[in-house]
Design an enzyme around this catalytic site. Structure first.
Site, PDB file in Angstrom:
ATOM      1  N   TYR A 160       0.760  -1.052   0.220  1.00 48.63           N
ATOM      2  CA  TYR A 160       0.112   0.213  -0.432  1.00 48.63           C
ATOM      3  C   TYR A 160       0.987   1.314  -0.081  1.00 48.63           C
ATOM      4  O   TYR A 160       1.537   1.664   0.625  1.00 48.63           O
ATOM      5  CB  TYR A 160      -1.489   0.499   1.374  1.00 48.63           C
ATOM      6  CG  TYR A 160      -2.007  -0.855   1.622  1.00 48.63           C
ATOM      7  CD1 TYR A 160      -2.211  -1.825   0.426  1.00 48.63           C
ATOM      8  CD2 TYR A 160      -2.489  -1.338   2.215  1.00 48.63           C
ATOM      9  CE1 TYR A 160      -3.188  -2.988   0.480  1.00 48.63           C
ATOM     10  CE2 TYR A 160      -3.503  -2.149   2.470  1.00 48.63           C
ATOM     11  CZ  TYR A 160      -4.144  -3.250   1.764  1.00 48.63           C
ATOM     12  OH  TYR A 160      -4.372  -3.844   1.516  1.00 48.63           O
ATOM     13  N   GLY A 193     -14.014  -5.429   1.816  1.00 51.89           N
ATOM     14  CA  GLY A 193     -15.198  -4.653   0.492  1.00 51.89           C
ATOM     15  C   GLY A 193     -16.143  -5.151   1.380  1.00 51.89           C
ATOM     16  O   GLY A 193     -17.199  -5.955   0.403  1.00 51.89           O
ATOM     17  N   PRO A 194     -16.879  -4.775   2.975  1.00 54.52           N
ATOM     18  CA  PRO A 194     -18.204  -5.282   2.676  1.00 54.52           C
ATOM     19  C   PRO A 194     -19.048  -3.825   2.405  1.00 54.52           C
ATOM     20  O   PRO A 194     -20.638  -5.128   2.707  1.00 54.52           O
ATOM     21  CB  PRO A 194     -18.193  -4.658   4.521  1.00 54.52           C
ATOM     22  CG  PRO A 194     -17.118  -3.557   5.129  1.00 54.52           C
ATOM     23  CD  PRO A 194     -16.431  -4.355   3.634  1.00 54.52           C
ATOM     24  N   ALA A 238     -19.620  -3.121  -1.079  1.00 46.90           N
ATOM     25  CA  ALA A 238     -19.319  -3.589  -2.696  1.00 46.90           C
ATOM     26  C   ALA A 238     -19.240  -2.266  -2.981  1.00 46.90           C
ATOM     27  O   ALA A 238     -20.133  -1.740  -3.332  1.00 46.90           O
ATOM     28  CB  ALA A 238     -20.264  -3.641  -2.841  1.00 46.90           C
ATOM     29  N   LYS A 239     -18.162  -1.238  -2.700  1.00 43.82           N
ATOM     30  CA  LYS A 239     -17.973   0.035  -3.819  1.00 43.82           C
ATOM     31  C   LYS A 239     -18.130   0.971  -3.126  1.00 43.82           C
ATOM     32  O   LYS A 239     -18.680   1.740  -3.898  1.00 43.82           O
ATOM     33  CB  LYS A 239     -17.276  -0.594  -5.064  1.00 43.82           C
ATOM     34  CG  LYS A 239     -16.816  -1.218  -5.608  1.00 43.82           C
ATOM     35  CD  LYS A 239     -16.731  -1.787  -6.398  1.00 43.82           C
ATOM     36  CE  LYS A 239     -15.370  -2.281  -7.674  1.00 43.82           C
ATOM     37  NZ  LYS A 239     -15.505  -2.903  -8.710  1.00 43.82           N
ATOM     38  N   GLY A 240     -19.283   0.571  -2.465  1.00 42.21           N
ATOM     39  CA  GLY A 240     -20.338   1.988  -1.586  1.00 42.21           C
ATOM     40  C   GLY A 240     -21.345   1.460  -2.123  1.00 42.21           C
ATOM     41  O   GLY A 240     -22.432   2.147  -1.901  1.00 42.21           O
ATOM     42  N   LEU A 247     -23.824  -1.012  -1.092  1.00 45.40           N
ATOM     43  CA  LEU A 247     -24.132  -0.566   0.067  1.00 45.40           C
ATOM     44  C   LEU A 247     -25.014  -0.234   1.451  1.00 45.40           C
ATOM     45  O   LEU A 247     -25.518  -0.557   2.243  1.00 45.40           O
ATOM     46  CB  LEU A 247     -23.686  -2.564   0.151  1.00 45.40           C
ATOM     47  CG  LEU A 247     -24.016  -3.604  -1.008  1.00 45.40           C
ATOM     48  CD1 LEU A 247     -23.268  -4.803   0.197  1.00 45.40           C
ATOM     49  CD2 LEU A 247     -25.476  -4.086  -0.897  1.00 45.40           C
TER      50      LEU A 247
END
Length: 306
Positions: A51, A198-199, A201-203, A205
């Site tokens: 990173y 990623g809970p 899902a790219k925003g 959800l």
């Protein structure tokens, strides 16, 4: 905040943890994000040597000075790079891993890493050699436990069979239910935890779901077409209420699965941390709502990534 056991180890992770990749390069902003998460009970910080080509570990290290004893620190290795320079090559060799851990320790300013993870991998890697490296680092006291970060079922199965991993980090959310098909039960049977990244899902959800779908879902998402995504999220939005935010619902869904030890959310602002922390005030997820989410979303399988 509730804590869950990491595999069969003596490490316990907070149900929510902070993925540090999105912290950015401003040390003050990064520290404010980390402090807010830690003050709310988050005890696990997840970073990687790749990173920002080493800078993220350095920034995290500065931010946690004086708080090390309260924290579980996870980082990753397997990508060979030159600090502050673009580009890297994949190298899961024993020599590289045993060298990379020293660099990570130096950047983080700590004496040991709680959870050291292989950052990727394929079935063609020298897996036995990789495992040997992690085992030796554990014996040397440089790491407490080790795991892998992978969404490849065949790779995961090899490590389950051959190694003493305590965790697998993988993308998992209500739109990406691929782990449910062939991974979660396997890991649960072997007392190996899931670190779910990623809970949101790219925003898509989150409480900004419709906006994020228009920004990031035009080409679809996994097996969902854009139209299918819109239809699912229209139903998802109906669950937003005084009982729980959509962020809380997304986190509750994955934490409802037994092998999941923690949901690793990313944040580039304190506001995003606050949105995820709404999980702590949410009403418990019922089996009925859990079933409704499964009914309105797709049961997907891993195809390209094996």
């Amino acid at each position: 905040m509730n804590k869950r056991q990491l595999g069969s180890s003596d490490i316990y992770l907070s149900e929510l943890s902070l993925g540090c990749m999105s912290l950015g390069r401003d040390p003050k902003v990064a520290k404010s994000i980390i402090d807010r998460a830690l003050n709310a009970g988050v005890n696990y910080l997840d970073t990687a040597d790749l990173y920002d080509f080493g800078e993220n570990e350095r920034i995290v290290g500065e931010a946690i000075k004086g708080r090390r004893e309260d924290l579980i620190i996870g980082t990753k290795a397997g990508n060979k790079f030159t600090p502050r320079e673009q580009g890297w090559t994949w190298d899961p060799s024993k020599s590289h891993i045993k060298s990379a851990v020293k660099d990570s320790l130096q950047r983080l300013g700590i004496d040991y890493i709680d959870l050291y993870q292989l950052h990727g991998g394929t079935i063609d890697d020298p897996i036995d050699e990789t495992i040997e490296a992690f085992e030796e680092l554990k014996q040397d006291g440089l790491i407490r436990e080790y795991g892998i970060s992978s969404i490849r079922p065949n790779v995961i199965k090899e490590f389950v069979k051959k190694s003493n991993i305590v965790s697998v980090m993988m993308q998992y959310n209500a739109l990406d239910r691929r782990p449910e098909e062939e991974i979660l039960e396997l890991l649960n049977k072997n007392s190996i935890s899931v670190l779910a990244r990623g809970p949101m899902a790219k925003g898509m959800l989150s409480s900004q779901a419709q906006q994020k779908i228009n920004q990031k879902g035009q080409e679809g998402f996994l097996d969902y077409s854009f139209e299918e995504l819109k239809a699912v999220i229209d139903k998802w939005m109906d669950y937003e209420s005084g009982e729980r935010t959509l962020e809380a619902l997304a986190l509750q869904y994955i934490l409802h699965q037994e092998p999941v030890a923690t949901a690793v959310f990313g944040a580039s602002s304190v506001k995003q941390v606050e949105e995820n922390l709404s999980y702590l005030e949410a009403s418990p997820l019922t089996e009925q709502i859990f079933g409704e989410i499964q009914a309105m979303t797709k049961q997907l399988t891993y195809k390209k990534h094996r």
